[in-house]
Design an enzyme around this catalytic site. Structure first.
Site, PDB file in Angstrom:
ATOM      1  N   ASP A  64       0.841  -1.196   0.000  1.00  0.00           N
ATOM      2  CA  ASP A  64       0.000   0.000   0.000  1.00  0.00           C
ATOM      3  C   ASP A  64       0.874   1.243   0.000  1.00  0.00           C
ATOM      4  O   ASP A  64       0.561   2.261  -0.610  1.00  0.00           O
ATOM      5  CB  ASP A  64      -0.873   0.046   1.260  1.00  0.00           C
ATOM      6  N   LEU A 117     -34.896  -9.141  -8.039  1.00  0.00           N
ATOM      7  CA  LEU A 117     -35.075 -10.585  -8.164  1.00  0.00           C
ATOM      8  C   LEU A 117     -36.136 -11.103  -7.214  1.00  0.00           C
ATOM      9  O   LEU A 117     -36.281 -10.605  -6.105  1.00  0.00           O
ATOM     10  CB  LEU A 117     -33.753 -11.298  -7.851  1.00  0.00           C
ATOM     11  N   LYS A 168     -24.619 -13.587  -3.698  1.00  0.00           N
ATOM     12  CA  LYS A 168     -25.473 -12.395  -3.671  1.00  0.00           C
ATOM     13  C   LYS A 168     -24.879 -11.420  -2.657  1.00  0.00           C
ATOM     14  O   LYS A 168     -25.042 -11.602  -1.451  1.00  0.00           O
ATOM     15  CB  LYS A 168     -26.902 -12.784  -3.303  1.00  0.00           C
ATOM     16  N   CYS A 217     -16.807  -1.361  39.036  1.00  0.00           N
ATOM     17  CA  CYS A 217     -15.520  -1.697  39.648  1.00  0.00           C
ATOM     18  C   CYS A 217     -15.589  -1.500  41.161  1.00  0.00           C
ATOM     19  O   CYS A 217     -16.505  -0.845  41.652  1.00  0.00           O
ATOM     20  CB  CYS A 217     -14.400  -0.851  39.044  1.00  0.00           C
ATOM     21  N   LYS A 276     -28.751 -17.772 -12.198  1.00  0.00           N
ATOM     22  CA  LYS A 276     -29.126 -17.142 -13.473  1.00  0.00           C
ATOM     23  C   LYS A 276     -29.031 -18.144 -14.613  1.00  0.00           C
ATOM     24  O   LYS A 276     -28.106 -18.963 -14.640  1.00  0.00           O
ATOM     25  CB  LYS A 276     -28.167 -15.988 -13.787  1.00  0.00           C
ATOM     26  N   ASP A 285       0.773   4.287  -2.587  1.00  0.00           N
ATOM     27  CA  ASP A 285       0.539   5.672  -2.187  1.00  0.00           C
ATOM     28  C   ASP A 285       1.642   6.593  -2.684  1.00  0.00           C
ATOM     29  O   ASP A 285       1.398   7.744  -3.015  1.00  0.00           O
ATOM     30  CB  ASP A 285       0.429   5.773  -0.658  1.00  0.00           C
ATOM     31  N   GLU A 287     -24.036 -17.327  -8.520  1.00  0.00           N
ATOM     32  CA  GLU A 287     -23.120 -16.270  -8.046  1.00  0.00           C
ATOM     33  C   GLU A 287     -23.468 -15.926  -6.614  1.00  0.00           C
ATOM     34  O   GLU A 287     -24.612 -16.086  -6.196  1.00  0.00           O
ATOM     35  CB  GLU A 287     -23.319 -14.995  -8.877  1.00  0.00           C
ATOM     36  N   GLU A 315     -22.750  -4.293  -7.433  1.00  0.00           N
ATOM     37  CA  GLU A 315     -23.079  -3.971  -6.052  1.00  0.00           C
ATOM     38  C   GLU A 315     -21.942  -3.182  -5.415  1.00  0.00           C
ATOM     39  O   GLU A 315     -20.777  -3.582  -5.526  1.00  0.00           O
ATOM     40  CB  GLU A 315     -23.280  -5.301  -5.303  1.00  0.00           C
TER      41      GLU A 315
HETATM   42  S1  IVH Z   1     -28.434  -9.791 -10.718  1.00  0.00           S
HETATM   43  C1  IVH Z   1     -31.964  -8.590 -13.204  1.00  0.00           C
HETATM   44  N1  IVH Z   1     -26.395 -10.660  -9.322  1.00  0.00           N
HETATM   45  O1  IVH Z   1     -29.526  -8.340  -5.323  1.00  0.00           O
HETATM   46  C2  IVH Z   1     -30.865  -9.091 -12.369  1.00  0.00           C
HETATM   47  N2  IVH Z   1     -27.905  -9.156  -8.277  1.00  0.00           N
HETATM   48  O2  IVH Z   1     -32.972  -8.085  -6.122  1.00  0.00           O
HETATM   49  C3  IVH Z   1     -30.389  -8.096 -11.449  1.00  0.00           C
HETATM   50  N3  IVH Z   1     -27.288  -8.523  -6.001  1.00  0.00           N
HETATM   51  O3  IVH Z   1     -30.855  -5.543  -6.950  1.00  0.00           O
HETATM   52  C4  IVH Z   1     -29.586  -8.536 -10.339  1.00  0.00           C
HETATM   53  N4  IVH Z   1     -25.437  -9.725  -5.888  1.00  0.00           N
HETATM   54  O4  IVH Z   1     -28.580  -5.340  -5.827  1.00  0.00           O
HETATM   55  C5  IVH Z   1     -27.500  -9.892  -9.328  1.00  0.00           C
HETATM   56  N5  IVH Z   1     -24.516 -11.479  -8.214  1.00  0.00           N
HETATM   57  C6  IVH Z   1     -25.614 -10.708  -8.220  1.00  0.00           C
HETATM   58  C7  IVH Z   1     -25.992  -9.926  -7.107  1.00  0.00           C
HETATM   59  C8  IVH Z   1     -27.160  -9.166  -7.177  1.00  0.00           C
HETATM   60  C9  IVH Z   1     -26.239  -8.876  -5.245  1.00  0.00           C
HETATM   61  C10 IVH Z   1     -28.371  -7.619  -5.546  1.00  0.00           C
HETATM   62  C11 IVH Z   1     -28.727  -6.539  -6.514  1.00  0.00           C
HETATM   63  C12 IVH Z   1     -30.183  -6.744  -6.849  1.00  0.00           C
HETATM   64  C13 IVH Z   1     -30.647  -7.571  -5.691  1.00  0.00           C
HETATM   65  C14 IVH Z   1     -31.731  -8.571  -6.067  1.00  0.00           C
END
Ligand code: IVH
Length: 677
Positions: free
Chosen positions: A39, A89, A121, A413, A293, A43, A119, A178
């Site tokens: 780091d 989602l 979340k 104490c 997905k 810097d 993936e 995110e």
């Molecule tokens: S895909 C149409 N992938 O979870 C697909 N979302 O409601 C959109 N999130 O609003 C989302 N990790 O903020 C996707 N690997 C990921 C994610 C992810 C976090 C969040 C995102 C989204 C919410 C789901």
């Protein structure tokens, strides 16, 4: 107007070179997770660039890394319309619901087999980035999905977000992902806030959301936000799958999730869900589930969306970990700075892999608002909130007679000084300068593993020595060797344990300056701040003579940290302590840059299991001193996993990924004879 190319001299060239170099290191750090410089060296590059740009302001471009530090305060956030709506989602909570999702997908695809990508979340705040002509021109929050807030100035400060795309083929793109915060960063910011009586955030997501709403980008720059990309829309190339898009995102210079899986069956999806339900607490950030997905973009299109949610993806959410326990008592805890906090004493209960017998109750009002009584059955939680807490009372299980609790107005104490709660403040304070409990915490902190790491001076010894009058301040630790006779009179002490203590105390004199700074227990000076201070003020004398302006001119040092340092160093008692420690032989100067050699440059080590000849921290420091990186999680990029005794899932993961595994002994040999590897 002058451009970079008609400016005479070497400066313009050096500016370009530095930007390229910084960009390369950003990429190595954020996208490839294998930094090759410390780091401090990073810097230095940034400092040099800032210096040159301030001499040539006409050469500053919007994608220069210097432009991240935060611009002018923002009045209000402008509303912007998303080019493609930001969907959310549908959530599922059980395996059955995931199987239902798979059935629905197969039905809609009329027999064609989907391939799924799983993936993590990330539990943060959704963000949409717009790139035009390769430059990041806009960052917007999700808002209602159609329109969000323009938070570009704040998002520019996030180092993981490239200001310019690295792939010349892609000029125009919408990238979604995110914004989140590392758990460690969250804990450090909360510790500061708590000590400062400021609002404490419940979890990293709330803190991230609060940070993005800040009107001052300079304050955002200090919060160390992170970014991970999970969606791409561009007309510049045509790809066929989500996974290909993710690979492209990486090439564009965007960080993507380190853990994903391609699954050809719902069984494989369920396996991934189960694996991460177990392992999620190993991650350095918080996840609240997994996103599943459909990989093929053609199939995604076929499936379409209903009511703002795509039919091609689903979120599987993990339950916040909860358990029931019985509140046996409420005790008080006194912090180093005199804050008196109520603590729940619980019947020991297993929660998310660890046994909980105490949980914080924050302050008097929190106990009252929950209507907590001793003997109550309570719900304890460890979810996004990291620290276990008592979140509710199970009223139906309240015994017929219970005791209501009232905040005592004296320090727990033996001196029992009166404590007070200042107007408008949620906390009670003990102002007794001779409070032995505060002293105990101060000494415990000083001797702790991450501070001076004094072998033999644990909680019990500290308590005994305070009681016997052998320790009345930190400086007394370095006089203990003259008190051998008195120590040997105490219970549990024998010549052997005494020798171990004396050796431990002597060894601590070799701890680097940054550790000494941290160990002093100056308010707001955590490990991170101590490192920054030691880097910018390389001796205690430099720090003592630093002005407020010099302190706050360091990027990460804000007004409250500066104020705390100045007032600490202005106290006579503290100056006397520092002089006593200097005389005792403690290091009051930083002696070397982080990396002392480069033999491990570009290598990442993960330590797992119990080590016998060194602590994990020592091992990690050895790696860092040789220019390598120590990480907490295993990936394909990991160079070596060093497995101690009873190594568990990380070892298994290394074997699965084919990462080289070393025993502690082999690692030792590598450290002592670097040429043998
Ligand atoms: S895909 C149409 N992938 O979870 C697909 N979302 O409601 C959109 N999130 O609003 C989302 N990790 O903020 C996707 N690997 C990921 C994610 C992810 C976090 C969040 C995102 C989204 C919410 C789901």
């Amino acid at each position: 107007m002058k451009s970079l190319f008609d400016l005479p001299g070497d400066d313009a060239e050096r500016i370009l070179e530095l930007r390229r170099e910084i960009l390369r290191h950003d990429r190595l750090y954020y996208v490839e997770a294998r930094p090759v410089i410390s780091d401090r060296e990073y810097d230095q590059l940034l400092d040099e660039l800032m210096h040159l740009e301030s001499a040539h302001p006409e050469l500053v471009t919007p994608d220069s890394p210097t432009q991240r530090v935060g611009g002018e305060p923002i009045g209000t956030f402008e509303t912007v319309t998303h080019s493609v709506p930001m969907l959310s989602l549908a959530n599922t909570y059980s395996r059955e619901e995931v199987e239902d999702f798979d059935r629905r997908v197969r039905q809609a695809l009329e027999g064609a087999s989907p391939r799924y990508v799983c993936e993590l979340k990330y539990d943060g705040v959704a963000m949409s980035l717009t790139y035009r002509n390769g430059l990041m021109v806009q960052a917007a929050t999700r808002g209602d999905g159609e329109k969000g807030d323009n938070v570009t100035a704040n998002v520019r400060t996030i180092r993981a977000v490239p200001l310019r795309l690295e792939l010349p083929d892609i000029q125009t793109a919408t990238v979604r992902g995110e914004v989140y915060m590392l758990t460690e960063t969250f804990l450090e910011i909360n510790r500061l806030a708590e000590a400062n009586d400021e609002k404490v955030f419940a979890n990293p997501r709330n803190l991230t959301a609060g940070t993005l709403k800040q009107k001052n980008p300079k304050a955002v720059a200090k919060r160390r936000l992170e970014f991970v990309a999970y969606w791409l829309d561009t007309q510049d190339v045509t790809l066929e799958s989500h996974s290909a898009n993710i690979d492209l995102l990486k090439k564009m210079g965007l960080p993507t999730s380190p853990a994903t899986a391609m699954c050809d069956s719902v069984e494989q999806v369920l396996e991934f869900l189960a694996e991460w339900d177990e392992r999620r607490f190993e991650l350095p950030f918080q996840i609240d589930g997994v996103v599943i997905k459909v990989d093929s973009l053609r199939q995604q299109q076929e499936l379409g969306s209903v009511a703002r949610s795509p039919r091609w993806a689903i979120a599987y959410k993990y339950e916040a970990k909860k358990a029931q326990s019985v509140l046996r008592d409420i005790t008080l805890q006194v912090g180093r700075t005199g804050v008196v906090t109520p603590v729940a004493e619980l019947t020991p209960t297993l929660l998310a892999g660890s046994t909980i017998s105490r949980a914080t109750l924050h302050n008097e009002d929190y106990v009252r608002d929950l209507d907590l009584c001793i003997g109550d059955t309570v719900v304890i939680e460890k979810g996004g909130d990291v620290i276990p807490k008592v979140s509710a009372v199970v009223r139906e299980l309240r015994p017929p007679t219970v005791e209501r609790w009232h905040m005592p107005h004296v320090c727990p104490c033996p001196r029992q000084a009166h404590i007070h709660r200042p107007e408008g403040n949620a906390q009670w304070f003990c102002n007794d300068a001779r409070c032995p409990w505060q002293l105990r915490r101060t000494l415990e902190h000083f001797a702790s593993r991450d501070a001076m790491d004094i072998d033999g001076l644990g909680q019990k010894a500290i308590e005994q020595f305070i009681e016997a009058g052998l320790l009345t301040s930190i400086a007394d630790i370095y006089r203990l060797s003259e008190r051998s006779d008195a120590i040997l009179m105490l219970e549990r002490w024998a010549p052997k344990s005494l020798q171990r203590l004396i050796d431990g105390i002597n060894a601590s004199k070799q701890q680097p300056f940054e550790r000494v700074l941290f160990a002093l227990g100056i308010r707001f000076v955590g490990e991170g701040v101590a490192k920054i201070l030691a880097k910018n003020f390389p001796s205690i004398d430099a720090l003592i003579s630093a002005t407020r302006e010099q302190l706050t001119s360091v990027n990460e040092i804000g007004d409250s940290i500066a104020e705390s340092i100045l007032s600490y160093l202005a106290e006579d008692d503290n100056r006397t302590l520092i002089e006593a420690l200097r005389l005792a032989g403690l290091r009051m100067e930083s002696d070397q840059p982080l990396a002392t050699s480069n033999e491990f440059a570009g290598m990442t080590f993960v330590f797992t299991g119990e080590m016998t000849t060194m602590t994990r921290r020592e091992a990690e420091e050895m790696v860092e001193q040789r220019g390598g990186k120590a990480s907490g999680s295993v990936s394909k990029k990991t160079s070596y996993v060093v497995a101690g005794q009873a190594a568990g899932s990380k070892l298994a993961k290394a074997q699965e990924l084919g990462v080289s595994v070393l025993t502690e002994e082999e690692f030792r040999r590598m450290i002592t004879s670097p040429d043998s590897n």
